[in-house]
Motif scaffolding. Structure first.
Motif, mmCIF file in Angstrom:
data_model
loop_
_atom_site.group_PDB
_atom_site.id
_atom_site.type_symbol
_atom_site.label_atom_id
_atom_site.label_comp_id
_atom_site.label_asym_id
_atom_site.label_seq_id
_atom_site.Cartn_x
_atom_site.Cartn_y
_atom_site.Cartn_z
ATOM 1 N N GLU A 263 0.817 -1.212 0.000
ATOM 2 C CA GLU A 263 0.000 0.000 0.000
ATOM 3 C C GLU A 263 0.854 1.267 0.000
ATOM 4 O O GLU A 263 0.459 2.285 -0.578
ATOM 5 C CB GLU A 263 -0.952 0.005 1.198
ATOM 6 N N SER A 264 2.022 1.204 0.638
ATOM 7 C CA SER A 264 2.932 2.350 0.576
ATOM 8 C C SER A 264 3.351 2.611 -0.868
ATOM 9 O O SER A 264 3.403 3.763 -1.322
ATOM 10 C CB SER A 264 4.168 2.085 1.444
ATOM 11 N N TRP A 265 3.664 1.517 -1.601
ATOM 12 C CA TRP A 265 4.007 1.668 -3.018
ATOM 13 C C TRP A 265 2.833 2.245 -3.795
ATOM 14 O O TRP A 265 3.001 3.187 -4.593
ATOM 15 C CB TRP A 265 4.402 0.310 -3.612
ATOM 16 N N LEU A 266 1.644 1.708 -3.581
ATOM 17 C CA LEU A 266 0.462 2.145 -4.335
ATOM 18 C C LEU A 266 0.179 3.627 -4.098
ATOM 19 O O LEU A 266 -0.041 4.390 -5.056
ATOM 20 C CB LEU A 266 -0.752 1.308 -3.924
ATOM 21 N N LEU A 273 3.028 9.497 -9.738
ATOM 22 C CA LEU A 273 2.991 9.132 -11.150
ATOM 23 C C LEU A 273 1.584 8.841 -11.665
ATOM 24 O O LEU A 273 1.434 8.477 -12.835
ATOM 25 C CB LEU A 273 3.855 7.878 -11.384
ATOM 26 N N GLY A 274 0.580 8.999 -10.823
ATOM 27 C CA GLY A 274 -0.769 8.587 -11.180
ATOM 28 C C GLY A 274 -1.446 9.470 -12.204
ATOM 29 O O GLY A 274 -0.851 10.400 -12.771
ATOM 30 N N MET A 311 -9.313 10.436 -0.002
ATOM 31 C CA MET A 311 -8.132 9.872 -0.660
ATOM 32 C C MET A 311 -8.235 8.355 -0.767
ATOM 33 O O MET A 311 -7.815 7.758 -1.768
ATOM 34 C CB MET A 311 -6.859 10.265 0.091
ATOM 35 N N GLU A 312 -8.800 7.702 0.251
ATOM 36 C CA GLU A 312 -8.961 6.252 0.197
ATOM 37 C C GLU A 312 -9.842 5.844 -0.977
ATOM 38 O O GLU A 312 -9.572 4.844 -1.652
ATOM 39 C CB GLU A 312 -9.541 5.751 1.521
ATOM 40 N N ASN A 313 -10.898 6.607 -1.231
ATOM 41 C CA ASN A 313 -11.772 6.302 -2.375
ATOM 42 C C ASN A 313 -11.031 6.449 -3.696
ATOM 43 O O ASN A 313 -11.166 5.607 -4.594
ATOM 44 C CB ASN A 313 -12.999 7.229 -2.361
ATOM 45 N N LEU A 314 -10.239 7.525 -3.837
ATOM 46 C CA LEU A 314 -9.464 7.721 -5.057
ATOM 47 C C LEU A 314 -8.429 6.604 -5.233
ATOM 48 O O LEU A 314 -8.189 6.142 -6.358
ATOM 49 C CB LEU A 314 -8.760 9.080 -5.016
ATOM 50 N N LEU A 315 -7.844 6.170 -4.146
ATOM 51 C CA LEU A 315 -6.814 5.133 -4.212
ATOM 52 C C LEU A 315 -7.417 3.797 -4.638
ATOM 53 O O LEU A 315 -6.823 3.061 -5.433
ATOM 54 C CB LEU A 315 -6.130 5.014 -2.853
ATOM 55 N N ARG A 317 -10.038 3.427 -6.512
ATOM 56 C CA ARG A 317 -10.369 3.566 -7.927
ATOM 57 C C ARG A 317 -9.116 3.395 -8.796
ATOM 58 O O ARG A 317 -9.160 2.761 -9.846
ATOM 59 C CB ARG A 317 -10.997 4.948 -8.160
ATOM 60 N N TYR A 318 -8.001 3.947 -8.330
ATOM 61 C CA TYR A 318 -6.732 3.818 -9.062
ATOM 62 C C TYR A 318 -6.312 2.349 -9.147
ATOM 63 O O TYR A 318 -5.861 1.877 -10.195
ATOM 64 C CB TYR A 318 -5.667 4.652 -8.349
ATOM 65 N N LEU A 319 -6.472 1.635 -8.056
ATOM 66 C CA LEU A 319 -6.131 0.214 -8.036
ATOM 67 C C LEU A 319 -7.041 -0.573 -8.968
ATOM 68 O O LEU A 319 -6.585 -1.462 -9.706
ATOM 69 C CB LEU A 319 -6.245 -0.314 -6.604
ATOM 70 N N GLU A 320 -8.338 -0.264 -8.979
ATOM 71 C CA GLU A 320 -9.293 -0.993 -9.823
ATOM 72 C C GLU A 320 -9.010 -0.777 -11.304
ATOM 73 O O GLU A 320 -9.163 -1.699 -12.114
ATOM 74 C CB GLU A 320 -10.718 -0.551 -9.480
ATOM 75 N N HIS A 321 -8.589 0.426 -11.677
ATOM 76 C CA HIS A 321 -8.286 0.687 -13.082
ATOM 77 C C HIS A 321 -7.062 -0.104 -13.542
ATOM 78 O O HIS A 321 -6.971 -0.479 -14.715
ATOM 79 C CB HIS A 321 -8.062 2.180 -13.303
ATOM 80 N N GLY A 322 -6.107 -0.322 -12.638
ATOM 81 C CA GLY A 322 -4.969 -1.172 -12.936
ATOM 82 C C GLY A 322 -3.998 -0.636 -13.969
ATOM 83 O O GLY A 322 -3.263 -1.401 -14.599
#
Length: 550
Positions: A263-266, A273-274, A311-315, A317-322
């Protein structure tokens, strides 16, 4: 004004009780070695072939009588591979060692071209490259009495920066773990105020470093292991992630370590870089607010202007998009240019010293001592075992023994800047102990302390602790305060992350009757991330300054 001495960053290890290391008991084997020694010299030492045979057989007996835990590695053929900026000690395959050295130089060059030469300036960097991960395991730092779950580790000190890794086995399929550890060194000036998640997240971003042709580099590639883990487990609440520290189970335990790193990396990848341009533009503000003294959660929400749940919600979503796009960077120099590599054989006594020193640096004092003992059996006239015993005694606050052993090291020809420095430091501590405080030292001890510190700086001019201690020594002697200030300013320049140097400088400025300068020097010590004791002493001195002005 009462004088205080605070530990330098490289001297901040916690003292622990140390059991006496096991010694090899006398046996027929050791008796035979002694007889062989006399016979070989009596026969014909003048014949070089016989002499080499004698020395090799004698070494075999010395190693064979070593404690079981020291013998296997000491028996290997150790060598040093020296590149422009790294000293690599290993008993592994030379081609693998050369590969590690070349890639580390590439990484350093690229970072230097991107961030400037000052960003990569540091004390000497030593790499201990073990042939396998099994060989590395006995040298890992301990967590709750067991070797920590690490594929490699980095240990920073003021005298030397150390990377320990394995050439094969766990974590050796790539150099990611090496780049991760080296990144910690390059970003060390942020250690005081960066939270652990950001420190580790940035190291993970840079760990995927690779060259793309001669003039391009890439960082931030997707960490597939982390992506798979994050897809299987729910994200930690950010407040919980932010609370993880060096002693937290989430950072150390095998079953939770992966999630913290993942999660630190994500989070770092998303912010740096997102696909959210607004958050990326604000990423630099986070460090600025942390440096000002804002607490991590406060600095985070202020920098990105968003709540933690938002921020948790945005994170998620970022993970789901992959879609985790890396960053491609162009540099001016040709990173594919050949690297020079100088190699030399390492003597058995030096190998013993290096292995014992590694254990000592991670506070495994009981395990370090047998290596110094074995080194002394192999080469009783070498200064290295005396240095090892002296440094070990200093770590355990046995100043009398440290002074005795380090004096012997110097008498046996040691040219180690660290031996000169530690010898002076321990003599100063003994003098302070005798007087129950740091006050002017009279007699020959004062001359010896000053001379030894000057010798240390002659051997290593950019050694911050020696500049600091010489400045502090001149302060307590009450002589040449301008010279004291000069050395302390140099120490701060070399190690800006070491806030204890600021306190010593403020004391000199007070002695020079410059209260305004002292106040400015003390201001950073009043911030929340400053050491608790330093902050208390800084507040006390601020009150003294206030009383002087009334």
């Amino acid at each position: 004004m009462r004088l205080y001495e605070h530990k330098a960053a490289g001297d901040s290890r916690t003292p622990r009780r140390c059991r006496e290391g096991l010694r090899a008991t006398p046996s027929a084997r050791s008796w035979s070695a002694a007889v062989l020694c006399r016979l070989a010299f009596t026969a014909s030492v003048q014949h070089s072939k016989l002499r080499r045979l004698f020395l090799s057989v004698l070494f075999w007996f010395a190693v064979a009588s070593a404690p079981a835990e020291t013998a296997p590695l000491v028996q290997q053929r150790w060598f040093e591979a020296r590149t422009a900026h790294f000293n690599i000690y290993s008993c592994g395959p030379t081609q693998e060692v050369a590969r590690v050295g070349g890639r580390l130089e590439q990484f350093r060059d690229a970072y230097s071209l991107l961030a400037g030469a000052e960003a990569v300036a540091s004390p000497p960097i030593v790499v201990i490259a073990f042939p396998t991960h099994e060989a590395l395991e006995p040298f890992l730092p301990l967590y709750q009495g067991k070797p920590a779950n690490l594929a490699a580790f980095f240990h920073r000190s003021s005298d030397e920066n150390l990377i320990a890794l394995s050439l094969t086995g766990q974590g050796a399929e790539s150099l990611n773990s090496v780049y991760h550890e080296y990144t910690h060194l390059l970003l060390r000036h942020n250690d005081l105020f960066w939270p652990l998640w950001l420190n580790e997240g940035m190291a993970e971003i840079y760990s995927t470093f690779e060259t793309v042709g001669g003039h391009s580099v890439r960082i931030g590639k997707p960490q597939e292991l982390y992506v798979r883990l994050l897809e299987k487990q729910p994200l930690m609440p950010l407040r919980e992630l932010f609370a993880v520290g060096h002693d937290s189970p989430g950072y150390n335990e095998r079953d939770r370590q992966g999630m913290f790193y993942a999660e630190s990396w994500l989070l770092t990848h998303y912010l740096m870089l997102g696909d959210n341009a607004l958050l990326k533009s604000r990423f630099g503000q986070l460090t600025a607010l942390l440096r000002q003294g804002q607490l991590p959660e406060q600095a985070f929400t202020n920098a990105f202007r968003i709540t933690l749940p938002g921020m948790e919600n945005l994170l998620r979503r970022y993970l789901e998009h992959g879609r985790f796009e890396p960053l491609n960077l162009t540099v001016n120099a040709d990173l594919s240019a050949p690297r020079s590599l100088a190699m030399r054989a390492v003597s058995p006594v030096e190998a013993c010293f290096r292995l014992g020193d590694l254990l000592m640096r991670v506070d495994r004092f009981d395990a370090a001592r047998p290596y110094f003992e074995q080194g002394q059996k192999i080469a009783p006239k070498s200064p290295l075992p005396f240095e090892g015993f002296g440094l070990l005694a200093a770590e355990q606050k046995r100043s009398d023994e440290a002074v005795q052993q380090l004096r012997a090291a110097l008498e046996h020809g040691s040219a180690s800047f660290l031996a000169h420095y530690t010898y002076a430091r321990e003599k100063l501590r003994l003098a302070a102990k005798a007087g129950n405080s740091y006050s002017r030292i009279e007699g020959p001890d004062a001359r010896v302390i000053r001379e030894e510190l000057q010798k240390s700086l002659t051997l290593m001019p950019n050694f911050g602790p020696a500049h600091h201690l010489l400045g502090f020594f001149l302060l307590i002697q009450g002589e040449d305060l301008a010279e004291a200030e000069k050395h302390l300013q140099r120490a701060i320049q070399l190690e800006p992350e070491n806030q204890s140097y600021l306190f010593s400088l403020a004391q000199v400025q007070m002695q020079k009757n410059e209260p305004d300068a002292a106040r400015r020097t003390l201001e950073p010590l009043r911030l929340p991330y400053a050491d608790t004791r330093l902050r208390a002493h800084a507040e006390e001195m601020m009150r003294e300054i206030g009383a002087m002005k009334r």
